[in-house]
Motif scaffolding. Structure first.
Motif, PDB file in Angstrom:
ATOM      1  N   VAL A  58       0.845  -1.194   0.000  1.00 50.99           N
ATOM      2  CA  VAL A  58       0.000   0.000   0.000  1.00 50.99           C
ATOM      3  C   VAL A  58       0.879   1.243   0.000  1.00 50.99           C
ATOM      4  O   VAL A  58       0.654   2.175  -0.774  1.00 50.99           O
ATOM      5  CB  VAL A  58      -0.982  -0.001   1.198  1.00 50.99           C
ATOM      6  N   ALA A  59       1.911   1.253   0.840  1.00 49.72           N
ATOM      7  CA  ALA A  59       2.822   2.405   0.910  1.00 49.72           C
ATOM      8  C   ALA A  59       3.519   2.636  -0.422  1.00 49.72           C
ATOM      9  O   ALA A  59       3.656   3.783  -0.865  1.00 49.72           O
ATOM     10  CB  ALA A  59       3.850   2.193   2.015  1.00 49.72           C
ATOM     11  N   ASP A  60       3.944   1.560  -1.076  1.00 51.84           N
ATOM     12  CA  ASP A  60       4.623   1.696  -2.367  1.00 51.84           C
ATOM     13  C   ASP A  60       3.704   2.296  -3.420  1.00 51.84           C
ATOM     14  O   ASP A  60       4.143   3.055  -4.281  1.00 51.84           O
ATOM     15  CB  ASP A  60       5.146   0.343  -2.851  1.00 51.84           C
ATOM     16  N   LYS A  61       2.433   1.962  -3.349  1.00 57.42           N
ATOM     17  CA  LYS A  61       1.486   2.424  -4.368  1.00 57.42           C
ATOM     18  C   LYS A  61       1.026   3.863  -4.137  1.00 57.42           C
ATOM     19  O   LYS A  61       0.842   4.615  -5.090  1.00 57.42           O
ATOM     20  CB  LYS A  61       0.285   1.476  -4.405  1.00 57.42           C
ATOM     21  N   ILE A  62       0.841   4.265  -2.869  1.00 53.30           N
ATOM     22  CA  ILE A  62       0.375   5.632  -2.607  1.00 53.30           C
ATOM     23  C   ILE A  62       1.522   6.606  -2.340  1.00 53.30           C
ATOM     24  O   ILE A  62       1.359   7.813  -2.462  1.00 53.30           O
ATOM     25  CB  ILE A  62      -0.635   5.684  -1.434  1.00 53.30           C
ATOM     26  N   GLY A  63       2.695   6.067  -1.995  1.00 43.54           N
ATOM     27  CA  GLY A  63       3.853   6.890  -1.648  1.00 43.54           C
ATOM     28  C   GLY A  63       4.232   7.950  -2.657  1.00 43.54           C
ATOM     29  O   GLY A  63       4.489   9.104  -2.284  1.00 43.54           O
ATOM     30  N   PRO A  64       4.268   7.625  -3.962  1.00 41.61           N
ATOM     31  CA  PRO A  64       4.668   8.644  -4.938  1.00 41.61           C
ATOM     32  C   PRO A  64       3.757   9.878  -4.945  1.00 41.61           C
ATOM     33  O   PRO A  64       4.180  10.953  -5.345  1.00 41.61           O
ATOM     34  CB  PRO A  64       4.576   7.903  -6.274  1.00 41.61           C
ATOM     35  N   PHE A  65       2.524   9.738  -4.490  1.00 40.71           N
ATOM     36  CA  PHE A  65       1.592  10.863  -4.510  1.00 40.71           C
ATOM     37  C   PHE A  65       1.573  11.637  -3.206  1.00 40.71           C
ATOM     38  O   PHE A  65       1.095  12.763  -3.158  1.00 40.71           O
ATOM     39  CB  PHE A  65       0.177  10.355  -4.821  1.00 40.71           C
ATOM     40  N   LEU A  66       2.084  11.021  -2.137  1.00 43.96           N
ATOM     41  CA  LEU A  66       2.030  11.661  -0.830  1.00 43.96           C
ATOM     42  C   LEU A  66       3.407  12.043  -0.310  1.00 43.96           C
ATOM     43  O   LEU A  66       3.523  12.604   0.775  1.00 43.96           O
ATOM     44  CB  LEU A  66       1.309  10.744   0.173  1.00 43.96           C
ATOM     45  N   LYS A  67       4.445  11.708  -1.050  1.00 44.61           N
ATOM     46  CA  LYS A  67       5.834  12.044  -0.746  1.00 44.61           C
ATOM     47  C   LYS A  67       6.186  11.870   0.724  1.00 44.61           C
ATOM     48  O   LYS A  67       6.060  10.792   1.275  1.00 44.61           O
ATOM     49  CB  LYS A  67       6.138  13.439  -1.258  1.00 44.61           C
ATOM     50  N   GLU A  68       6.594  12.943   1.397  1.00 51.73           N
ATOM     51  CA  GLU A  68       7.072  12.836   2.781  1.00 51.73           C
ATOM     52  C   GLU A  68       5.951  12.754   3.804  1.00 51.73           C
ATOM     53  O   GLU A  68       6.192  12.723   4.999  1.00 51.73           O
ATOM     54  CB  GLU A  68       7.989  14.019   3.122  1.00 51.73           C
ATOM     55  N   LYS A  69       4.714  12.688   3.370  1.00 52.10           N
ATOM     56  CA  LYS A  69       3.587  12.669   4.300  1.00 52.10           C
ATOM     57  C   LYS A  69       3.363  11.300   4.937  1.00 52.10           C
ATOM     58  O   LYS A  69       2.703  11.180   5.947  1.00 52.10           O
ATOM     59  CB  LYS A  69       2.305  13.102   3.593  1.00 52.10           C
ATOM     60  N   ILE A  70       3.897  10.232   4.337  1.00 49.46           N
ATOM     61  CA  ILE A  70       3.732   8.895   4.903  1.00 49.46           C
ATOM     62  C   ILE A  70       4.736   8.717   6.031  1.00 49.46           C
ATOM     63  O   ILE A  70       5.893   9.112   5.912  1.00 49.46           O
ATOM     64  CB  ILE A  70       3.930   7.811   3.829  1.00 49.46           C
ATOM     65  N   ARG A  71       4.295   8.115   7.110  1.00 49.36           N
ATOM     66  CA  ARG A  71       5.178   7.866   8.254  1.00 49.36           C
ATOM     67  C   ARG A  71       6.141   6.731   7.919  1.00 49.36           C
ATOM     68  O   ARG A  71       5.717   5.587   7.788  1.00 49.36           O
ATOM     69  CB  ARG A  71       4.370   7.486   9.479  1.00 49.36           C
ATOM     70  N   PRO A  72       7.437   7.017   7.792  1.00 51.66           N
ATOM     71  CA  PRO A  72       8.392   5.954   7.460  1.00 51.66           C
ATOM     72  C   PRO A  72       8.397   4.828   8.488  1.00 51.66           C
ATOM     73  O   PRO A  72       8.609   3.673   8.143  1.00 51.66           O
ATOM     74  CB  PRO A  72       9.746   6.664   7.432  1.00 51.66           C
ATOM     75  N   SER A  73       8.142   5.138   9.744  1.00 50.19           N
ATOM     76  CA  SER A  73       8.167   4.101  10.784  1.00 50.19           C
ATOM     77  C   SER A  73       7.028   3.102  10.613  1.00 50.19           C
ATOM     78  O   SER A  73       7.077   2.012  11.160  1.00 50.19           O
ATOM     79  CB  SER A  73       8.077   4.748  12.165  1.00 50.19           C
ATOM     80  N   ALA A  74       5.991   3.467   9.847  1.00 52.21           N
ATOM     81  CA  ALA A  74       4.856   2.564   9.654  1.00 52.21           C
ATOM     82  C   ALA A  74       5.108   1.554   8.540  1.00 52.21           C
ATOM     83  O   ALA A  74       4.394   0.574   8.417  1.00 52.21           O
ATOM     84  CB  ALA A  74       3.594   3.363   9.333  1.00 52.21           C
ATOM     85  N   ILE A  75       6.130   1.805   7.719  1.00 49.65           N
ATOM     86  CA  ILE A  75       6.419   0.902   6.606  1.00 49.65           C
ATOM     87  C   ILE A  75       7.386  -0.164   7.084  1.00 49.65           C
ATOM     88  O   ILE A  75       8.477   0.145   7.561  1.00 49.65           O
ATOM     89  CB  ILE A  75       7.033   1.664   5.419  1.00 49.65           C
ATOM     90  N   PRO A  76       6.992  -1.433   6.993  1.00 49.48           N
ATOM     91  CA  PRO A  76       7.905  -2.476   7.454  1.00 49.48           C
ATOM     92  C   PRO A  76       9.156  -2.536   6.580  1.00 49.48           C
ATOM     93  O   PRO A  76       9.090  -2.272   5.381  1.00 49.48           O
ATOM     94  CB  PRO A  76       7.080  -3.762   7.326  1.00 49.48           C
ATOM     95  N   PRO A  77      10.294  -2.878   7.172  1.00 48.33           N
ATOM     96  CA  PRO A  77      11.515  -3.012   6.383  1.00 48.33           C
ATOM     97  C   PRO A  77      11.414  -4.211   5.451  1.00 48.33           C
ATOM     98  O   PRO A  77      10.503  -5.023   5.554  1.00 48.33           O
ATOM     99  CB  PRO A  77      12.602  -3.217   7.439  1.00 48.33           C
TER     100      PRO A  77
END
Length: 178
Positions: free
Chosen positions: A106-125
């Motif tokens: 989900v993060a990979d798909k929406i990330g390009p549109f929300l840039k730095e707004k996604i919480r990096p800590s919420a994305i699993p490594p």
């Protein structure tokens, strides 16, 4: 399930609106002359709309497509909604309906549109690879690596499975694939 993953990614930086009527987001120029278009957008809803929390400016639309979206009438509706978003220069992302969602996908798909707004800590490594070349699965709810456990009683005694580290708060499990 999707909402929980989405809210874990955006936190309080963004606001998630659900079941949003298109007419509440978009307007029809010259409405007196284009009443048919207003009627079309007034009757359609979007599954999720992500807005900037401070300004409530729409940033991204999200549609969850189930099997009904294969019907011809739904395809026409989806094409119309796609054109509305395109005309407004607002991104729209579509996801297939699933029982549960992978936070990273989900993060990979929406990330390009929300840039730095996604919480990096919420994305699993990226998954860790063990000695046999198997990737350790992550909990789809918590976003942390699952741990290998062994059933201690009952008819499945001795069998292994992956369980969430946050047990008993999270009871997510995955089978061990051999």
């Amino acid at each position: 399930s999707f909402y929980k993953v989405l809210s874990s990614l955006v936190g309080t930086r963004l606001t998630i609106q659900s079941k949003v009527r298109l007419a509440d987001v978009f307007f029809v120029s010259r409405p007196n002359e284009n009443m048919a278009y207003f009627s079309k957008i007034a009757q359609k809803h979007l599954d999720f709309l992500i807005c900037d929390s401070s300004t409530m400016k729409p940033l991204l639309g999200i549609e969850l497509d189930d099997s009904s979206h294969r019907r011809e009438s739904r395809k026409e509706r989806d094409d119309f909604v796609d054109r509305v978003f395109e005309a407004a220069n607002l991104p729209l992302v579509r996801f297939s309906v699933e029982r549960q969602y992978n936070t990273r996908e989900v993060a990979d798909k929406i990330g390009p549109f929300l840039k730095e707004k996604i919480r990096p800590s919420a994305i699993p490594p990226e998954p860790e690879i063990d000695k046999q070349g198997n990737a350790t699965p992550y909990c789809p709810k918590c976003g942390i690596p699952l741990v290998l456990r062994t059933v201690s009683q009952g008819e499945h005694k001795g069998k292994q499975f992956y369980g969430c580290q946050n047990y008993p708060r999270c009871r997510e499990i995955k089978p061990v694939i051999s």
